[in-house]
Design a protein around this motif. Structure first.
Motif, mmCIF file in Angstrom:
data_model
loop_
_atom_site.group_PDB
_atom_site.id
_atom_site.type_symbol
_atom_site.label_atom_id
_atom_site.label_comp_id
_atom_site.label_asym_id
_atom_site.label_seq_id
_atom_site.Cartn_x
_atom_site.Cartn_y
_atom_site.Cartn_z
ATOM 1 N N UNK A 229 0.818 -1.226 0.000
ATOM 2 C CA UNK A 229 0.000 0.000 0.000
ATOM 3 C C UNK A 229 0.848 1.272 0.000
ATOM 4 N N UNK A 230 2.027 1.202 -0.614
ATOM 5 C CA UNK A 230 2.915 2.371 -0.673
ATOM 6 C C UNK A 230 3.021 2.941 -2.077
ATOM 7 N N UNK A 231 2.553 2.182 -3.071
ATOM 8 C CA UNK A 231 2.768 2.578 -4.457
ATOM 9 C C UNK A 231 1.443 2.684 -5.203
ATOM 10 N N UNK A 232 1.420 3.578 -6.186
ATOM 11 C CA UNK A 232 0.266 3.674 -7.070
ATOM 12 C C UNK A 232 0.303 2.522 -8.076
ATOM 13 N N UNK A 233 -0.805 2.307 -8.761
ATOM 14 C CA UNK A 233 -0.856 1.254 -9.769
ATOM 15 C C UNK A 233 0.184 1.511 -10.861
ATOM 16 N N UNK A 234 0.330 2.763 -11.261
ATOM 17 C CA UNK A 234 1.309 3.086 -12.313
ATOM 18 C C UNK A 234 2.730 2.818 -11.842
ATOM 19 N N UNK A 235 3.037 3.114 -10.572
ATOM 20 C CA UNK A 235 4.372 2.841 -10.030
ATOM 21 C C UNK A 235 4.645 1.334 -9.992
ATOM 22 N N UNK A 236 3.630 0.566 -9.594
ATOM 23 C CA UNK A 236 3.788 -0.885 -9.539
ATOM 24 C C UNK A 236 3.990 -1.456 -10.936
ATOM 25 N N UNK A 237 3.214 -0.944 -11.895
ATOM 26 C CA UNK A 237 3.366 -1.393 -13.284
ATOM 27 C C UNK A 237 4.809 -1.192 -13.748
ATOM 28 N N UNK A 238 5.362 -0.033 -13.447
ATOM 29 C CA UNK A 238 6.737 0.270 -13.852
ATOM 30 C C UNK A 238 7.736 -0.638 -13.146
ATOM 31 N N UNK A 239 7.487 -0.929 -11.864
ATOM 32 C CA UNK A 239 8.399 -1.756 -11.083
ATOM 33 C C UNK A 239 8.466 -3.201 -11.592
ATOM 34 N N UNK A 258 -8.263 -10.907 -11.072
ATOM 35 C CA UNK A 258 -8.831 -9.623 -10.656
ATOM 36 C C UNK A 258 -7.977 -8.506 -11.222
ATOM 37 N N UNK A 259 -8.581 -7.318 -11.366
ATOM 38 C CA UNK A 259 -7.808 -6.138 -11.717
ATOM 39 C C UNK A 259 -6.970 -5.718 -10.510
ATOM 40 N N UNK A 260 -5.812 -5.086 -10.722
ATOM 41 C CA UNK A 260 -4.987 -4.653 -9.583
ATOM 42 C C UNK A 260 -5.757 -3.781 -8.592
ATOM 43 N N UNK A 261 -6.564 -2.854 -9.089
ATOM 44 C CA UNK A 261 -7.323 -1.970 -8.193
ATOM 45 C C UNK A 261 -8.360 -2.752 -7.399
ATOM 46 N N UNK A 265 -8.502 -3.209 -3.293
ATOM 47 C CA UNK A 265 -9.693 -2.860 -2.510
ATOM 48 C C UNK A 265 -10.182 -4.050 -1.716
ATOM 49 N N UNK A 266 -10.169 -5.239 -2.323
ATOM 50 C CA UNK A 266 -10.608 -6.431 -1.633
ATOM 51 C C UNK A 266 -9.756 -6.736 -0.429
ATOM 52 N N UNK A 267 -8.458 -6.547 -0.557
ATOM 53 C CA UNK A 267 -7.543 -6.791 0.566
ATOM 54 C C UNK A 267 -7.835 -5.843 1.713
ATOM 55 N N UNK A 268 -8.150 -4.593 1.399
ATOM 56 C CA UNK A 268 -8.419 -3.609 2.440
ATOM 57 C C UNK A 268 -9.734 -3.911 3.158
ATOM 58 N N UNK A 269 -10.731 -4.432 2.422
ATOM 59 C CA UNK A 269 -12.011 -4.767 3.026
ATOM 60 C C UNK A 269 -11.865 -5.915 4.013
ATOM 61 N N UNK A 270 -11.071 -6.936 3.616
ATOM 62 C CA UNK A 270 -10.929 -8.119 4.449
ATOM 63 C C UNK A 270 -10.075 -7.876 5.682
ATOM 64 N N UNK A 271 -9.170 -6.911 5.599
ATOM 65 C CA UNK A 271 -8.218 -6.750 6.712
ATOM 66 C C UNK A 271 -8.939 -6.308 7.975
#
Length: 271
Positions: A229-239, A258-261, A265-271
């Protein structure tokens, strides 16, 4: 580390009838947090944060956050995590010979709400939970009894274990360069092997192509970044080597389902 591990495993198996409970077992500052071992109880490990990899003699299982892995008793395995923050909730459960077939198969599964709530009830417990404990035992026993119902749809977050020494060197190089667009011809040249021979080596040793292998390990690393949860989707794509966000998203969907977004979101709901 080995001595501590041996002492811990002795505690796990000391009482063959108890369900042994332990949380936050893995030292996240060490990449290889638990070397190859076995125990006489089945192991349920739920990953609450970060990601985990479990390696058996045949496969490497990737366990992302809000998923769990079941490891049958007697199955040799090692456990490690590259995540800086990872919390594991683990139950070691005795399994009788006549119990259902589910308990004999390794598998990775998403945690549903009921399992999650039952596991969270155990968060302050540690050590042996025996049948005589009328407060705690019914909850952990319920988890054992319900596991086959919770675990009907395993997630194919696996890659075959590499046996060939040369291919293992190639794999390490790829894992260290996920942000680069590497062609099979470049890889063959770097490791002084014929391109066609390298292609055949992938197919022979792990039965998947170079492109598929490289794509899978990139997507698994993307899950690791998403869980931080430190990077945006675009940053992760680049990484993980993608200059196009739509291409990254489509590839992630094909591999993970699933889509990255949506995954984030699903991970945040379950936590």
């Amino acid at each position: 580390m080995v001595n501590n591990q041996e002492k811990f495993l002795e505690l796990v198996d000391k009482n063959p009838e108890s369900i042994f409970c332990y949380h936050n077992l893995h030292n996240v500052e060490e990449q290889n947090s638990f070397s190859k071992h076995t125990h006489n109880k089945g192991q349920l490990s739920y990953v609450e944060g970060g990601t985990l990899q479990v390696e058996t003699d045949e496969k490497i299982y990737f366990v992302p956050g809000n998923h769990y892995i079941w490891i049958p008793k007697g199955v040799a395995h090692s456990i490690y995590s590259n995540s800086k923050e990872v919390l594991i909730r683990t139950l070691y459960i005795p399994i009788k010979q006549d119990e259902v077939e589910y308990y004999s198969n390794v598998g990775v599964y998403p945690a549903n709400d009921l399992l999650l709530q039952l596991l969270l009830h155990t968060k302050d417990w540690t050590g042996d939970i025996e049948e005589s404990n009328r407060k705690l035992y019914p909850i952990v026993q319920s988890i054992k009894v319900l596991l086959p119902d919770f675990s009907k749809k395993p997630i194919n977050f696996t890659i075959p274990k590499i046996q060939n020494e040369k291919l293992n060197e190639v794999s390490i190089f790829l894992n260290n360069n996920l942000d680069k667009n590497i062609m099979l011809s470049e890889l063959a040249n770097k490791f002084n092997i014929n391109e066609r021979s390298l292609h055949r080596l992938f197919k022979k040793d792990i039965n998947i192509s170079f492109i598929k292998f490289f794509t899978i390990i990139r997507m698994y690393k993307a899950i690791d970044y998403l869980s931080q949860k430190k990077y945006s989707i675009s940053e992760i794509a680049s990484k993980v080597g993608y200059s196009s966000i739509p291409t990254f998203s489509n590839t992630f969907y094909k591999v993970i389902g699933k889509r990255p977004s949506d995954y984030q979101r699903g991970a945040e709901i379950l936590k």
